[in-house]
Design an enzyme around this catalytic site. Structure first.
Site, mmCIF file in Angstrom:
data_model
loop_
_atom_site.group_PDB
_atom_site.id
_atom_site.type_symbol
_atom_site.label_atom_id
_atom_site.label_comp_id
_atom_site.label_asym_id
_atom_site.label_seq_id
_atom_site.Cartn_x
_atom_site.Cartn_y
_atom_site.Cartn_z
ATOM 1 N N GLU A 163 -24.246 30.242 -1.853
ATOM 2 C CA GLU A 163 -24.312 30.092 -0.396
ATOM 3 C C GLU A 163 -23.518 31.223 0.258
ATOM 4 O OE1 GLU A 163 -22.196 26.856 1.531
ATOM 5 O OE2 GLU A 163 -23.535 26.949 3.270
ATOM 6 N N GLU A 166 -17.354 33.075 1.396
ATOM 7 C CA GLU A 166 -16.954 32.981 2.814
ATOM 8 C C GLU A 166 -15.957 34.097 3.098
ATOM 9 O OE1 GLU A 166 -17.697 31.250 5.791
ATOM 10 O OE2 GLU A 166 -16.136 32.679 6.374
ATOM 11 N N ASP A 186 -23.812 34.200 11.543
ATOM 12 C CA ASP A 186 -23.375 34.681 12.868
ATOM 13 C C ASP A 186 -24.498 35.504 13.503
ATOM 14 O OD1 ASP A 186 -20.734 33.625 12.606
ATOM 15 O OD2 ASP A 186 -20.281 35.252 11.223
ATOM 16 N N LYS A 193 -25.941 41.359 20.312
ATOM 17 C CA LYS A 193 -26.242 42.686 20.891
ATOM 18 C C LYS A 193 -27.018 43.537 19.904
ATOM 19 C CE LYS A 193 -22.334 42.812 23.971
ATOM 20 N NZ LYS A 193 -20.916 43.095 24.051
ATOM 21 N N ASP A 215 -30.336 28.919 14.520
ATOM 22 C CA ASP A 215 -30.754 28.422 15.833
ATOM 23 C C ASP A 215 -31.030 29.598 16.771
ATOM 24 O OD1 ASP A 215 -28.191 29.283 16.128
ATOM 25 O OD2 ASP A 215 -27.367 27.404 16.898
ATOM 26 N N THR A 273 -24.987 20.969 7.545
ATOM 27 C CA THR A 273 -23.848 21.868 7.771
ATOM 28 C C THR A 273 -23.253 21.535 9.135
ATOM 29 O OG1 THR A 273 -24.843 23.680 9.050
ATOM 30 C CG2 THR A 273 -25.269 23.697 6.671
ATOM 31 N N GLU A 310 -25.360 22.774 11.912
ATOM 32 C CA GLU A 310 -26.549 21.954 12.148
ATOM 33 C C GLU A 310 -26.169 20.763 13.040
ATOM 34 O OE1 GLU A 310 -28.360 19.734 8.901
ATOM 35 O OE2 GLU A 310 -30.323 20.087 9.766
HETATM 36 C C1 LIG Z 1 -21.753 30.589 12.133
HETATM 37 S S1 LIG Z 1 -20.919 30.236 10.658
HETATM 38 C C2 LIG Z 1 -21.931 29.023 9.838
HETATM 39 C C3 LIG Z 1 -21.175 28.265 8.790
HETATM 40 C C4 LIG Z 1 -22.004 27.234 7.982
HETATM 41 N N1 LIG Z 1 -23.031 27.880 7.204
HETATM 42 C C5 LIG Z 1 -22.600 26.178 8.869
HETATM 43 O O1 LIG Z 1 -23.816 26.154 9.029
HETATM 44 O O2 LIG Z 1 -21.844 25.354 9.410
HETATM 45 C C6 LIG Z 1 -21.231 31.701 9.673
HETATM 46 C C7 LIG Z 1 -20.202 31.891 8.572
HETATM 47 O O3 LIG Z 1 -20.535 33.051 7.792
HETATM 48 C C8 LIG Z 1 -19.331 33.724 7.447
HETATM 49 N N2 LIG Z 1 -19.674 35.114 7.108
HETATM 50 C C9 LIG Z 1 -20.061 36.091 7.966
HETATM 51 N N3 LIG Z 1 -20.310 37.236 7.308
HETATM 52 C C10 LIG Z 1 -20.101 36.978 5.978
HETATM 53 C C11 LIG Z 1 -20.173 37.762 4.794
HETATM 54 N N4 LIG Z 1 -20.553 39.052 4.850
HETATM 55 N N5 LIG Z 1 -19.873 37.189 3.610
HETATM 56 C C12 LIG Z 1 -19.479 35.881 3.577
HETATM 57 N N6 LIG Z 1 -19.377 35.094 4.660
HETATM 58 C C13 LIG Z 1 -19.683 35.622 5.843
HETATM 59 C C14 LIG Z 1 -18.480 33.571 8.696
HETATM 60 O O4 LIG Z 1 -17.112 33.775 8.467
HETATM 61 C C15 LIG Z 1 -18.805 32.142 9.090
HETATM 62 O O5 LIG Z 1 -17.910 31.211 8.497
#
Ligand SMILES: C[S@@+](CC[C@H](N)C(=O)[O-])C[C@H]1O[C@@H](n2cnc3c(N)ncnc32)[C@H](O)[C@@H]1O
Length: 220
Positions: free
Chosen positions: A44, A69, A125, A129, A161, A199, A202
């Protein structure tokens, strides 16, 4: 939407079995090198608070799960969740582990081709932009890398989303990696009660009635 504050697990919790820093991993990542067995390995990317990896690893005890993460605090929080979920069987060999670090170089160089059972990316994320798009976790390079590491029949799950992110990803896959075949829509789990979410993001989308776009690919 801003993220809610997060706590590190207490220092008294021994996370050594479920949390590694990327610099402390074996050079090549596999079930053998990480878990000492040959079970199918699922990865994941961006585990956030670790809900998916905790429930998926409990539901699929014959698979191994590696959560990557980039934010150390969230990686530790997810590891704490994994550990607490195993309170009833603390001595058993865990089938899930969090890695604190960036998933991109791991996918690019550290995983054998044609070896992974599934890659999961949930609510990455958005980087709204246009000039920031290249920071997205799903981009041309990562799509090629995911295709490279998946075994034949292996799965790529992608939920977001952000409609533009979704459409862009589907288009890139059709163009770059036809071996992924056709996109297969994934259904939302039946929401019989408020806890039926996979998650935390979600759950947030559901609470705010934001549509979610879900797709799965199976590597040909
Ligand atoms: C918007 S959150 C979603 C978290 C989870 N998947 C959920 O649905 O609740 C996106 C996560 O991806 C992590 N993330 C972003 N870029 C990443 C990377 N290159 N490698 C690992 N994690 C990353 C961020 O720190 C963040 O915790």
């Amino acid at each position: 939407m801003p993220r809610s504050p997060i706590k590190r697990p207490p220092a008294s919790l021994d996370l050594s079995k479920v949390l590694r820093h990327v610099d402390d991993l074996p050079e090549k990542l596999s079930s053998e090198s990480l878990f000492g067995n040959n079970a199918p390995l699922e990865i994941e990317i961006g585990s956030g608070k670790g809900l998916f990896i905790t429930t998926a690893s409990a539901d699929n005890p014959k698979h191994n799960f590696l959560g990557v993460e980039i934010m150390a605090k969230y990686a530790a929080h997810s590891a704490g969740r994994l550990l607490r979920s195993r309170r009833d069987a603390p001595e058993s060999t865990p089938n899930a582990m969090m890695v604190s670090g960036n998933a991109e170089p791991l996918l690019k160089d550290r995983i054998k081709e044609n070896s992974i059972e599934a890659v999961h990316v949930y609510f990455p994320d958005p980087w709204w932009k246009k000039r920031h798009r290249k920071r997205r976790v799903i981009n041309e390079a990562s799509i090629r890398n995911i295709s490279k590491v998946l075994r034949l029949g292996g799965r790529f799950h992608f939920w977001t989303d952000v409609l533009d992110y979704f459409e862009n990803t589907v288009e890139m896959i059709a163009e770059l990696t036809p071996e992924f075949g056709v996109p297969i829509p994934e259904e939302e789990a039946a929401a019989d009660h408020d806890l039926d979410y996979r998650t935390h993001f979600e759950r947030r989308s559901r609470q705010h009635q934001i549509p979610v776009y879900r797709v799965r690919y199976e590597r040909h």
